[in-house]
Motif scaffolding. Structure first.
Motif, PDB file in Angstrom:
ATOM      1  N   ALA A  24       0.825  -1.212   0.000  1.00  0.00           N
ATOM      2  CA  ALA A  24       0.000   0.000   0.000  1.00  0.00           C
ATOM      3  C   ALA A  24       0.855   1.256   0.000  1.00  0.00           C
ATOM      4  CB  ALA A  24      -0.926   0.003   1.217  1.00  0.00           C
ATOM      5  N   GLU A  25       2.040   1.185   0.599  1.00  0.00           N
ATOM      6  CA  GLU A  25       2.906   2.358   0.665  1.00  0.00           C
ATOM      7  C   GLU A  25       3.558   2.696  -0.673  1.00  0.00           C
ATOM      8  OE1 GLU A  25       3.396   4.610   3.023  1.00  0.00           O
ATOM      9  OE2 GLU A  25       1.908   3.606   4.256  1.00  0.00           O
ATOM     10  N   TRP A 122      17.433   9.620   0.571  1.00  0.00           N
ATOM     11  CA  TRP A 122      16.055   9.310   0.144  1.00  0.00           C
ATOM     12  C   TRP A 122      15.149   9.230   1.365  1.00  0.00           C
ATOM     13  CZ3 TRP A 122      13.017   5.136   1.567  1.00  0.00           C
ATOM     14  CH2 TRP A 122      11.788   5.024   0.887  1.00  0.00           C
ATOM     15  N   ARG A 123      15.617   8.543   2.412  1.00  0.00           N
ATOM     16  CA  ARG A 123      14.825   8.355   3.626  1.00  0.00           C
ATOM     17  C   ARG A 123      14.484   9.685   4.291  1.00  0.00           C
ATOM     18  NH1 ARG A 123      16.101   7.949   9.051  1.00  0.00           N
ATOM     19  NH2 ARG A 123      14.663   6.676  10.288  1.00  0.00           N
ATOM     20  N   ASP A 128      14.046  13.125  -4.401  1.00  0.00           N
ATOM     21  CA  ASP A 128      12.640  13.143  -4.820  1.00  0.00           C
ATOM     22  C   ASP A 128      11.788  13.908  -3.811  1.00  0.00           C
ATOM     23  OD1 ASP A 128      13.288  11.616  -7.028  1.00  0.00           O
ATOM     24  OD2 ASP A 128      12.842   9.716  -6.043  1.00  0.00           O
ATOM     25  N   ALA A 129      12.298  15.060  -3.391  1.00  0.00           N
ATOM     26  CA  ALA A 129      11.623  15.848  -2.351  1.00  0.00           C
ATOM     27  C   ALA A 129      10.238  16.321  -2.783  1.00  0.00           C
ATOM     28  CB  ALA A 129      12.490  17.049  -1.974  1.00  0.00           C
ATOM     29  N   GLY A 133       4.966  11.983  -0.518  1.00  0.00           N
ATOM     30  CA  GLY A 133       5.261  11.105   0.611  1.00  0.00           C
ATOM     31  C   GLY A 133       6.661  11.242   1.160  1.00  0.00           C
ATOM     32  N   ALA A 134       7.479  12.108   0.541  1.00  0.00           N
ATOM     33  CA  ALA A 134       8.885  12.212   0.928  1.00  0.00           C
ATOM     34  C   ALA A 134       9.071  12.575   2.397  1.00  0.00           C
ATOM     35  CB  ALA A 134       9.596  13.232   0.039  1.00  0.00           C
ATOM     36  N   VAL A 135       8.248  13.473   2.893  1.00  0.00           N
ATOM     37  CA  VAL A 135       8.404  13.969   4.262  1.00  0.00           C
ATOM     38  C   VAL A 135       8.118  12.891   5.306  1.00  0.00           C
ATOM     39  CG1 VAL A 135       6.012  14.772   4.476  1.00  0.00           C
ATOM     40  CG2 VAL A 135       7.824  15.912   5.783  1.00  0.00           C
ATOM     41  N   TYR A 136       7.391  11.843   4.922  1.00  0.00           N
ATOM     42  CA  TYR A 136       7.003  10.805   5.881  1.00  0.00           C
ATOM     43  C   TYR A 136       7.949   9.606   5.917  1.00  0.00           C
ATOM     44  CZ  TYR A 136       2.665  13.460   5.567  1.00  0.00           C
ATOM     45  OH  TYR A 136       1.748  14.470   5.572  1.00  0.00           O
TER      46      TYR A 136
END
Length: 220
Positions: A24-25, A122-123, A128-129, A133-136
Motif C-alpha cells: 500500500a505504501e 532518500w529516507r 525526490d523531495a 510522501g517524501a516527508v514521511y
C-alpha cells in the motif's frame, strides 16, 4: 489446534498484513524498485563465525537509476555482542552486498558507505523531495535491521536451506500527542479550547530506526 510457532516466527496472518501494508505504501511514500535480496548460507557462515554473531543488514541505493527509479539494495556485516547488555557492534569487514549471488565488498567499503548515504538521503526526503510522501519516509523506513541469530540458525542450520529471502513488511503504529492545558487536565477541556488560544502538541514517541552501532563506518 493452533500450530505452535518457532522462536521469532511470525503468525501467517500478521506476515500477510505486513506485506499488504508495504504494498500500500508504494502509492504513498515508497517509490523505489526492490529486487530480490538474498542472504546465502556461505555469506551467513562467513559473517556469523564460530560464535554465530548476529547479522546487521544496512539498506542502500544503487547509484544508477533503473527506468527512472532508484533501486534498493542491501549490505550485510557481522554484529557482535559488546560487553554486557544489549549493544551490538559492527565489524567493518567482511561486508557483503546481498544480490542474487552475494558479492564480497570488503575491498570497496567506500562504495558501500556511498550507497548507504544515498539511501539515507532518500529516507530523509532530500531525494525526490517533490514526492508528496517524501516527508514521511523518515518515520516509516529504518536505516538497518539487526537480525537475531535464532531465525538465521533455524533457516540455515536446522532447515538446511542454501538461501534466505530478505522480504519487507510494515507494521502500522499509532503515535501519542501530549498537550499542555492551563486550567484542567481533562480531555473535554482540551477539546473545548478557544481558537485564539494556541494549543501545543508534542509527540514524545519519536519513531526510531533499529539501534545501530554509532561507531560503525556504515552508520556515519
Amino acid at each position: 489446534m493452533t500450530k505452535k510457532l518457532k522462536r521469532d516466527q511470525l503468525p501467517a496472518a500478521k506476515a500477510k498484513n505486513w506485506r499488504e501494508n508495504f504494498k500500500a505504501e508504494k502509492d504513498k511514500t515508497f517509490n523505489l524498485k526492490v529486487p530480490k535480496i538474498i542472504l546465502q548460507k556461505d555469506t551467513y557462515l562467513a559473517l556469523a563465525g564460530e560464535n554465530e554473531n548476529r547479522v546487521r543488514i544496512y539498506l542502500g541505493l544503487e547509484s544508477a537509476k533503473d527506468d527512472g527509479k532508484y533501486k534498493l539494495c542491501a549490505f550485510a556485516v557481522s554484529a557482535f555482542l559488546l560487553g554486557s547488555g544489549d549493544v551490538y557492534a559492527d565489524y567493518e569487514t567482511p561486508v557483503f552486498k546481498l544480490e542474487k549471488e552475494n558479492v564480497d565488498f570488503s575491498n570497496n567499503t567506500k562504495a558501500v558507505i556511498e550507497s548507504i548515504h544515498l539511501y539515507r538521503k532518500w529516507r530523509s526526503g532530500e531525494i525526490d523531495a517533490e514526492d508528496p510522501g517524501a516527508v514521511y519516509r523518515q518515520y516509516i523506513y529504518p536505516n538497518a535491521y539487526l537480525l537475531t541469530k535464532f531465525e538465521l540458525h533455524e533457516i540455515f542450520m536446522v532447515q538446511k536451506r542454501d538461501e534466505a529471502l530478505i522480504d519487507y513488511g510494515i507494521e502500522k503504529t499509532m503515535s501519542v500527542m501530549i498537550s499542555g492545558v492551563k486550567t484542567t487536565t481533562t480531555m473535554e477541556a482540551a477539546a473545548a479550547s478557544t481558537d485564539d488560544e494556541e494549543q501545543e502538541d508534542f509527540d514524545l514517541t519519536a519513531p526510531c530506526p533499529p539501534f545501530c552501532d554509532e561507531r560503525s563506518i556504515y552508520n556515519s
